[in-house]
Write a protein that holds these residues in place. Structure first.
Motif, PDB file in Angstrom:
ATOM      1  N   ILE A  76      -6.489  61.591  54.890  1.00  0.00           N
ATOM      2  CA  ILE A  76      -7.974  61.053  55.295  1.00  0.00           C
ATOM      3  C   ILE A  76      -7.805  61.191  56.957  1.00  0.00           C
ATOM      4  CG2 ILE A  76      -8.954  59.137  55.755  1.00  0.00           C
ATOM      5  CD1 ILE A  76      -9.487  60.338  53.051  1.00  0.00           C
ATOM      6  N   GLU A  77      -8.891  61.061  57.377  1.00  0.00           N
ATOM      7  CA  GLU A  77      -8.132  61.166  59.341  1.00  0.00           C
ATOM      8  C   GLU A  77      -9.821  59.827  59.940  1.00  0.00           C
ATOM      9  OE1 GLU A  77      -9.346  63.963  62.787  1.00  0.00           O
ATOM     10  OE2 GLU A  77      -7.580  65.011  60.656  1.00  0.00           O
ATOM     11  N   PHE A  78      -9.314  59.687  60.070  1.00  0.00           N
ATOM     12  CA  PHE A  78     -10.045  58.330  60.936  1.00  0.00           C
ATOM     13  C   PHE A  78     -10.097  58.115  62.865  1.00  0.00           C
ATOM     14  CE2 PHE A  78      -7.134  56.328  58.720  1.00  0.00           C
ATOM     15  CZ  PHE A  78      -6.929  55.400  59.993  1.00  0.00           C
ATOM     16  N   PRO A  79     -10.980  57.606  63.792  1.00  0.00           N
ATOM     17  CA  PRO A  79     -10.654  57.282  65.221  1.00  0.00           C
ATOM     18  C   PRO A  79      -9.984  56.410  64.894  1.00  0.00           C
ATOM     19  CG  PRO A  79     -13.027  57.327  64.012  1.00  0.00           C
ATOM     20  CD  PRO A  79     -12.084  57.527  63.332  1.00  0.00           C
ATOM     21  N   LEU A  80      -9.442  56.254  66.057  1.00  0.00           N
ATOM     22  CA  LEU A  80      -8.630  55.042  66.836  1.00  0.00           C
ATOM     23  C   LEU A  80      -9.317  54.610  67.542  1.00  0.00           C
ATOM     24  CD1 LEU A  80      -4.944  55.636  65.634  1.00  0.00           C
ATOM     25  CD2 LEU A  80      -6.602  54.036  64.538  1.00  0.00           C
ATOM     26  N   ALA A  81      -9.143  55.484  68.539  1.00  0.00           N
ATOM     27  CA  ALA A  81     -10.485  54.843  69.932  1.00  0.00           C
ATOM     28  C   ALA A  81     -10.918  55.694  70.395  1.00  0.00           C
ATOM     29  CB  ALA A  81      -9.044  54.465  71.268  1.00  0.00           C
ATOM     30  N   GLN A  82     -11.347  56.141  71.586  1.00  0.00           N
ATOM     31  CA  GLN A  82     -12.250  57.571  71.970  1.00  0.00           C
ATOM     32  C   GLN A  82     -11.790  58.809  72.089  1.00  0.00           C
ATOM     33  OE1 GLN A  82     -13.105  57.179  75.895  1.00  0.00           O
ATOM     34  NE2 GLN A  82     -15.038  58.815  75.959  1.00  0.00           N
ATOM     35  N   ASN A  83     -10.397  58.795  72.183  1.00  0.00           N
ATOM     36  CA  ASN A  83      -9.411  59.769  72.594  1.00  0.00           C
ATOM     37  C   ASN A  83      -8.675  60.181  71.206  1.00  0.00           C
ATOM     38  OD1 ASN A  83     -10.875  60.787  75.006  1.00  0.00           O
ATOM     39  ND2 ASN A  83      -9.732  59.732  75.562  1.00  0.00           N
ATOM     40  N   SER A  84      -7.979  59.507  70.367  1.00  0.00           N
ATOM     41  CA  SER A  84      -6.900  59.338  69.322  1.00  0.00           C
ATOM     42  C   SER A  84      -8.226  59.445  67.927  1.00  0.00           C
ATOM     43  CB  SER A  84      -5.889  58.042  69.995  1.00  0.00           C
ATOM     44  OG  SER A  84      -6.959  56.876  69.567  1.00  0.00           O
ATOM     45  N   ARG A  85      -6.889  59.814  66.984  1.00  0.00           N
ATOM     46  CA  ARG A  85      -7.147  59.772  65.821  1.00  0.00           C
ATOM     47  C   ARG A  85      -5.757  59.505  64.832  1.00  0.00           C
ATOM     48  NH1 ARG A  85     -12.386  61.729  64.594  1.00  0.00           N
ATOM     49  NH2 ARG A  85     -12.142  61.984  62.275  1.00  0.00           N
ATOM     50  N   LEU A  86      -6.047  58.949  63.554  1.00  0.00           N
ATOM     51  CA  LEU A  86      -4.727  59.407  62.631  1.00  0.00           C
ATOM     52  C   LEU A  86      -5.230  59.505  61.855  1.00  0.00           C
ATOM     53  CD1 LEU A  86      -2.295  58.027  62.143  1.00  0.00           C
ATOM     54  CD2 LEU A  86      -3.270  56.116  61.603  1.00  0.00           C
ATOM     55  N   THR A 129      -2.767  61.962  66.984  1.00  0.00           N
ATOM     56  CA  THR A 129      -3.445  62.811  68.114  1.00  0.00           C
ATOM     57  C   THR A 129      -4.144  61.961  69.065  1.00  0.00           C
ATOM     58  OG1 THR A 129      -3.080  64.322  65.954  1.00  0.00           O
ATOM     59  CG2 THR A 129      -4.758  64.598  67.954  1.00  0.00           C
ATOM     60  N   TRP A 130      -3.720  62.217  70.139  1.00  0.00           N
ATOM     61  CA  TRP A 130      -4.562  61.997  71.131  1.00  0.00           C
ATOM     62  C   TRP A 130      -4.629  62.955  72.505  1.00  0.00           C
ATOM     63  CZ3 TRP A 130      -3.349  61.737  76.837  1.00  0.00           C
ATOM     64  CH2 TRP A 130      -3.769  60.884  77.394  1.00  0.00           C
ATOM     65  N   ILE A 190     -12.115  63.521  81.942  1.00  0.00           N
ATOM     66  CA  ILE A 190     -13.315  63.305  82.789  1.00  0.00           C
ATOM     67  C   ILE A 190     -13.475  64.423  83.410  1.00  0.00           C
ATOM     68  CG2 ILE A 190     -14.061  62.132  85.252  1.00  0.00           C
ATOM     69  CD1 ILE A 190     -13.069  59.618  83.638  1.00  0.00           C
ATOM     70  N   ASP A 191     -12.422  64.888  84.183  1.00  0.00           N
ATOM     71  CA  ASP A 191     -12.342  65.979  84.889  1.00  0.00           C
ATOM     72  C   ASP A 191     -12.019  67.355  84.118  1.00  0.00           C
ATOM     73  OD1 ASP A 191     -11.434  68.149  87.176  1.00  0.00           O
ATOM     74  OD2 ASP A 191     -10.644  66.760  88.438  1.00  0.00           O
ATOM     75  N   PRO A 192     -12.855  68.280  83.762  1.00  0.00           N
ATOM     76  CA  PRO A 192     -13.036  69.377  83.053  1.00  0.00           C
ATOM     77  C   PRO A 192     -11.751  70.251  83.935  1.00  0.00           C
ATOM     78  CG  PRO A 192     -14.757  69.609  84.546  1.00  0.00           C
ATOM     79  CD  PRO A 192     -14.245  68.483  85.002  1.00  0.00           C
ATOM     80  N   ARG A 193     -11.112  70.329  84.761  1.00  0.00           N
ATOM     81  CA  ARG A 193     -10.133  71.051  84.984  1.00  0.00           C
ATOM     82  C   ARG A 193      -8.458  71.151  84.287  1.00  0.00           C
ATOM     83  NH1 ARG A 193     -10.637  70.029  91.497  1.00  0.00           N
ATOM     84  NH2 ARG A 193     -11.237  68.002  90.391  1.00  0.00           N
ATOM     85  N   TYR A 194      -8.730  69.742  83.658  1.00  0.00           N
ATOM     86  CA  TYR A 194      -7.395  69.754  82.967  1.00  0.00           C
ATOM     87  C   TYR A 194      -7.719  68.458  82.259  1.00  0.00           C
ATOM     88  CZ  TYR A 194      -7.697  65.061  85.557  1.00  0.00           C
ATOM     89  OH  TYR A 194      -7.273  63.619  85.447  1.00  0.00           O
ATOM     90  N   GLY A 195      -6.415  69.021  80.961  1.00  0.00           N
ATOM     91  CA  GLY A 195      -6.680  68.477  79.551  1.00  0.00           C
ATOM     92  C   GLY A 195      -5.022  67.812  79.040  1.00  0.00           C
ATOM     93  N   PHE A 196      -4.726  67.141  78.230  1.00  0.00           N
ATOM     94  CA  PHE A 196      -3.830  67.079  77.889  1.00  0.00           C
ATOM     95  C   PHE A 196      -4.466  66.823  76.181  1.00  0.00           C
ATOM     96  CE2 PHE A 196      -3.252  65.545  81.925  1.00  0.00           C
ATOM     97  CZ  PHE A 196      -2.116  65.959  82.323  1.00  0.00           C
ATOM     98  N   THR A 197      -2.528  66.819  75.390  1.00  0.00           N
ATOM     99  CA  THR A 197      -2.695  66.704  74.092  1.00  0.00           C
ATOM    100  C   THR A 197      -1.462  65.469  73.949  1.00  0.00           C
ATOM    101  OG1 THR A 197      -4.554  68.208  73.464  1.00  0.00           O
ATOM    102  CG2 THR A 197      -3.305  67.694  71.794  1.00  0.00           C
ATOM    103  N   PHE A 198      -1.655  65.168  72.884  1.00  0.00           N
ATOM    104  CA  PHE A 198      -0.990  64.758  72.494  1.00  0.00           C
ATOM    105  C   PHE A 198      -0.290  63.723  70.857  1.00  0.00           C
ATOM    106  CE2 PHE A 198       2.477  61.138  70.716  1.00  0.00           C
ATOM    107  CZ  PHE A 198       3.529  61.373  70.801  1.00  0.00           C
ATOM    108  N   ALA A 242       6.791  66.349  66.740  1.00  0.00           N
ATOM    109  CA  ALA A 242       5.641  66.097  68.140  1.00  0.00           C
ATOM    110  C   ALA A 242       5.780  66.841  69.647  1.00  0.00           C
ATOM    111  CB  ALA A 242       6.850  64.868  69.435  1.00  0.00           C
ATOM    112  N   LEU A 243       4.393  67.075  70.229  1.00  0.00           N
ATOM    113  CA  LEU A 243       3.845  67.825  70.639  1.00  0.00           C
ATOM    114  C   LEU A 243       3.126  67.452  71.967  1.00  0.00           C
ATOM    115  CD1 LEU A 243       3.088  71.297  71.317  1.00  0.00           C
ATOM    116  CD2 LEU A 243       1.187  70.827  70.349  1.00  0.00           C
TER     117      LEU A 243
END
Length: 791
Positions: free
Chosen positions: A528-538, A592-593, A600-608, A628-629
Motif C-alpha cells: 500500500i502506498e500513500f502520500p505524506l506531503a507534496q513530494n513524499s510518499r510512503l 520516497t522524496w 520549481i526549477d526544471p533544470r534540476y531534481g532530487f530523489t531520496f 538508502a539512495l
C-alpha cells in the motif's frame, strides 16, 4: 460524370424544381391574383400523397415535411418543407406538386451504397482509411458525405507527413439503385522536415531548442522516425512548448512571433524557422503577502510562498504558492477565497516583486460535472481526478489542475475541461470531453549484455484494465542460463482515495552455467502506498519468498588423492554449508522524496529513498535489511550538459540464530561499472573458482555526465563520462576452502566513456570502462552493450 459536373447538374435541377413548385402554387390556386398575393395566401390539403419512395417510409417523409392533413399551409411553409426534405440528405431530387386539395410529394431517393473501396493507397492500409470515412455499405449515398470523407483521408495523410496527397472519389452505378464508392488515392512523397532553425535566440542554442520541439529534423533513420514528418497541426504545439520552456527558465516576456514553413522545390521537404523574441531573464525580488479577507491573517500565509529572493523567476513557483495558500484558506473554513499574484517589475535590477493578495472571490458553486466521450473508461476514473465535487465552491485553478491530472493518466488523446453557466447565476457546470486511446500493449523485446549474452523479453500490459484505471502487467524474460517472470497488478485509487495498492509476484531461476551453483527465487509482495506531503510518499508492504540454493559443486581439495591441492575442484565450503531452501516472511516500508516532477526549477531534481524490511514473521530468516539512495540531476551550460550523481548504500543484519546466505547478502551486480556481475566483493580466494560470496554491507557513489559530441541532434547520439567508486564487504562465516576469505572493505573504482543512442529500435548504451582501483582477484568488464527494444 465528374463530381463538379454532377454537383452543378444537381444545383440546376434543384433550382428548376423550386421554380416549378412556385409556379404551380401561383397558377393552380390563385390564377386571378398577382404573384405576391398568391405567395401570401394560405391553403389546405385534404390529402398528402407521396410518390417515388422505395426504401424510405412515407411516415419518415411526412415527419421531415411537417405538413398535416387539413391544416392551413402557406407558400412559405411549403418552401420550408421543401428545404427540410432536401436538407435531410436522403433524396437526390424533391418536387412539391399541388393538385387541387392534394399535395403530391414526389421524391427521387439517393442510391444505396453497395461497396466502399480504396485504390492506390500503400502507406495507410484499407483498415485505417475505412475508420476515417463515414460512407458505409448498405447506407444511403450522400455526395456531401463522400466529399467530407475525401477531405478526412487527406487530413489523415497530412498527419502522416504527406501533404501533397490527392484523393478523388468515384461513383460507379449498379443495378437496383445501388452505387459503388471508390476513393482513388495518389499518395505522393513524404514531406519531411529537412531543417529546423531559429532566429532571435541568444540564451539557448539551436541544438537545445530543437530538443524541446516535438517535431524533429530528418536524420539518418528518417524512414523509421515519424516525428520528422511535417504535420501542420503540430506547429502550434511546438510554439507552446518553446514558450513554456523559456518562461519556466525566467523569461516571462518571451514570444514566438512566427513560424515559417517553406516547402522545398521538389515538394518532398519543409524548412521550418521559429522566430523568437526572448526578452530579459528575471529573478524573484521581494515576496510579500497581504489579506483583504477579515478572518484571514496574512502572517499565517507568508511562509507558504516558499520562494527565495534572488532565484530565477518561474511561473510554476507562483502556481504552487497559490495552491498552498488557497488550500490553507479552505482548511481554515474560508470559502470563495482567491489568491491573486500582483507582480511588479524592476527593469533596472531585472527582478519581479510578487505580492500574494488574499481576496474574496465570486460566490460560485459547482452544479455538476458532465463527462462525455469515454466508452471504455468508467466515469469514476475521470471523476476521482477532481478534488471538487458537486456542491463545492468553484475554484478555477483547481479545475485547471484537474484537467492536467486527467491528461497525465495517459488514457486519452484529448481531454478538454471547460465550464459554462449552470441553472442559476451562482452555478457552474464543468464539462469534460475526452477521446480515448488504446492503453494495452504487447511487448516483444530483445536485450544484450556482455556478461549474459542475448535475451528475449515478452510482456503484456494494460494500463486501464477493464476501464477502471488499474494496471495489469505480465513479463517473461530469458538470457543465457537465467529466466525471470513477474506479474503486477496496481489499483491506483483504492477505496476512491489516493491510496495505491500493488500486488507483485515473481519467479526467477539461474542455472550453474557461469557459476558453481544454481538458484530459484519465487515470492509475492502486496503493498500500500500513500502520500505524506507534496513530494513524499510512503509504501508499506509484506513480502513472502521461497528461495533455494542448490546444485552446489562440493569442494574437494584432493580429488586424485595425491596429497596435493593444485587440482582442487568445487565451490567454496561456505556455499556448501548454505545450500538449501529458505522461506522469508517480512514487513517493510519505503519512504520516497522526489522533486523531479513537481520541482520549481526544471533544470534540476532530487530523489531520496529509504527502505527497511524486517524478516522474522515466521519463516527461516530473521534479519533487518536497510537501503538508502540519494540521486541528483542538474543541467548546466545552457542545459546542453546533464550532470548526475547517485549515492547508494545498504546493510543486512541478522537477528536471533539466523545464518545469512548468499541469497540474503548484497552482491556487486549493477552497483559499479567496470566489473563483471559478482566481479568484486568478499571472495573465497582459496576455492578453485575464487567464488564471490556477497556481503552484509555495500556502498556506491556513481557520477556521470552526458553531453553532445558534435553529431546532429536528430540522430539522437550523445556521449558521457562516468566515475564509479564503492565496495561490498562483511561476512559472518569466514571458514573458506583454505581459511583465506577476504571480506574487508576494499574500495573499487572505475572510469569510463559512454555512448548513448536514442535509436529507432530502442535506447542503446555502450560503456567503455577501466578499473583504476581493484583487488587481484576481481574480474573486470571493459565493455558492455545494452539494448532494449519494443516491436
Amino acid at each position: 460524370m465528374t463530381n463538379r459536373r454532377k454537383n452543378a447538374f444537381l444545383g440546376r435541377s434543384l433550382l428548376t424544381t423550386r421554380l416549378v413548385a412556385v409556379a404551380l402554387l401561383g397558377g393552380g390556386f390563385a390564377a386571378a391574383l398577382p404573384p405576391v398575393a398568391a405567395m401570401a395566401q394560405e391553403y389546405r390539403f385534404s390529402q398528402v400523397k407521396i410518390e417515388g419512395n422505395d426504401t424510405i417510409e412515407a411516415a419518415t417523409i411526412l415527419a421531415y415535411a411537417k405538413i398535416a392533413r387539413g391544416s392551413s399551409v402557406s407558400a412559405a411553409q411549403l418552401n420550408d418543407a421543401y428545404q427540410r426534405l432536401q436538407g435531410s440528405g436522403l433524396f437526390e431530387k424533391v418536387d412539391l406538386v399541388p393538385q387541387g386539395g392534394t399535395l403530391v410529394i414526389r421524391v427521387q431517393e439517393f442510391p444505396t451504397v453497395n461497396v466502399v473501396s480504396f485504390e492506390g493507397n500503400k502507406v495507410l492500409k484499407d483498415e485505417i482509411l475505412a475508420g476515417e470515412v463515414k460512407t458505409q455499405p448498405r447506407k444511403v449515398y450522400s455526395p456531401a458525405t463522400v466529399e467530407a470523407d475525401a477531405a478526412a483521408i487527406v487530413k489523415g495523410y497530412a498527419d502522416a507527413g504527406r501533404v501533397n496527397v490527392r484523393v478523388d472519389p468515384k461513383v460507379i452505378k449498379r443495378d437496383n439503385n445501388r452505387v459503388d464508392v471508390v476513393f482513388e488515392v495518389k499518395e505522393g512523397f513524404v514531406s519531411e522536415v529537412e531543417r529546423i532553425s531559429f532566429t532571435g535566440n541568444s540564451a539557448y542554442s539551436d541544438r537545445r531548442l530543437r530538443d524541446v520541439l516535438q517535431t524533429k529534423q530528418a536524420g539518418l533513420l528518417h524512414r523509421l522516425i515519424q516525428r520528422d514528418n511535417f504535420v501542420a497541426d503540430r506547429v502550434d504545439l511546438d510554439r507552446q512548448l518553446l514558450t513554456d520552456f523559456y518562461r519556466s527558465r525566467g523569461y516571462p516576456d518571451v514570444q514566438v512571433t512566427g513560424v515559417s514553413s517553406e516547402m522545398a522545390r521538389d515538394r518532398e521537404g519543409f524548412f521550418m524557422t521559429f522566430n523568437i523574441r526572448e526578452g530579459q531573464q528575471y529573478h524573484f525580488g521581494k515576496i510579500t503577502t497581504v489579506s483583504e479577507v477579515s478572518e484571514l491573517d496574512a502572517k499565517d500565509f507568508e511562509k507558504l510562498a516558499k520562494i527565495r529572493e534572488g532565484v530565477i523567476y518561474s511561473p510554476n513557483a507562483i502556481d504552487l504558492a497559490i495552491t498552498r495558500m488557497e488550500e490553507t484558506a479552505l482548511r481554515k473554513g474560508a470559502n470563495f477565497v482567491r489568491v491573486d499574484p500582483r507582480i511588479t517589475r524592476d527593469p533596472k535590477t531585472q527582478t519581479l516583486n510578487v505580492e500574494f493578495a488574499l481576496v474574496r472571490g465570486q460566490r460560485l458553486f459547482v452544479e455538476r460535472i458532465d463527462i462525455e466521450g469515454n466508452t471504455t473508461t468508467l466515469d469514476s476514473v475521470i471523476r476521482r481526478e477532481f478534488h471538487t465535487v458537486e456542491g463545492d465552491p468553484f475554484n478555477a485553478r483547481e479545475i485547471r489542475n484537474s484537467a492536467e491530472r486527467i491528461r497525465a493518466l495517459g488514457f486519452f488523446t484529448k481531454a478538454d475541461v471547460n465550464t459554462r453557466q449552470g441553472s442559476g447565476p451562482d452555478q457552474v457546470i464543468v464539462d469534460v470531453n475526452v477521446e480515448e486511446q488504446p492503453t494495452g500493449s504487447l511487448t516483444l523485446g530483445a536485450s544484450y549484455g556482455a556478461s549474459q549474452g542475448f535475451g528475449v523479453n515478452v510482456g503484456v500490459q494494460e494500463a486501464n484494465f477493464l476501464g477502471r484505471g488499474q494496471y495489469l502487467g505480465v513479463q517473461v524474460g530469458t538470457t543465457s542460463g537465467t529466466s525471470s517472470s513477474s506479474l503486477d497488478f496496481i489499483e491506483p485509487y483504492l477505496f476512491g482515495r489516493d491510496l495505491k495498492m500493488r500486488y507483485h509476484m515473481w519467479y526467477d531461476t539461474s542455472e550453474n552455467d557461469n557459476s558453481d551453483y544454481s538458484t530459484r527465487m519465487q515470492g509475492l509482495s502486496p503493498s500500500i502506498e500513500f502520500p505524506l506531503a507534496q513530494n513524499s510518499r510512503l509504501e508499506l508492504r509484506y513480502t513472502f519468498s521461497r528461495d533455494k540454493l542448490y546444485d552446489v559443486t562440493a569442494y574437494d581439495p584432493d580429488p586424485d588423492g595425491d596429497s596435493t591441492t593444485s587440482d582442487a575442484v568445487g565451490s567454496s565450503p561456505i556455499l556448501s554449508r548454505e545450500e538449501g531452501q529458505y522461506d522469508t516472511s517480512s514487513l517493510g516500508y519505503t519512504y520516497t522524496w522526489d522533486t523531479r516532477r513537481t520541482g520549481i526549477d526544471p533544470r534540476y531534481g532530487f530523489t531520496f529513498r529509504f527502505s527497511q524490511d524486517y524478516a522474522g514473521l515466521g519463516g527461516d530468516v530473521t534479519a533487518v535489511t536497510s537501503t538508502a539512495l540519494l540521486r541528483g540531476e542538474r543541467k548546466v551550460w545552457n542545459e546542453e550538459v546533464t550532470l548526475r550523481a547517485e549515492l547508494e548504500g545498504g546493510m543486512v543484519n541478522p537477528t536471533g540464530d539466523t545464518q545469512l546466505t548468499i541469497l540474503d547478502r548484497f552482491s556487486g551486480n549493477g552497483k559499479i561499472r567496470g566489473f563483471e556481475p559478482n566481479g568484486y566483493g568478499p571472495r573465497d580466494t582459496g576455492a578453485p573458482n575464487k567464488d564471490a560470496l556477497g556481503g552484509k554491507y555495500f556502498a556506491a557513489l556513481r557520477m556521470e555526465s552526458e553531453f553532445p559530441i558534435g553529431i546532429p541532434e536528430e540522430y539522437g547520439v550523445t556521449g558521457g563520462l562516468f566515475w564509479d567508486i564503492g565496495s561490498v564487504w562483511g561476512l559472518e562465516d569466514k571458514a573458506g576452502a583454505t581459511g583465506t576469505v577476504d571480506d574487508s572493505m576494499h574500495l573499487r573504482s572505475a572510469v569510463g566513456f559512454s555512448v548513448f543512442w536514442r535509436s529507432a529500435i530502442g535506447p542503446l548504451r555502450l560503456n567503455f570502462s577501466k578499473a583504476i582501483k581493484k583487488e587481484d582477484y576481481d574480474k573486470e568488464q571493459n565493455f558492455d552493450l545494452t539494448i532494449s527494444t519494443q516491436f
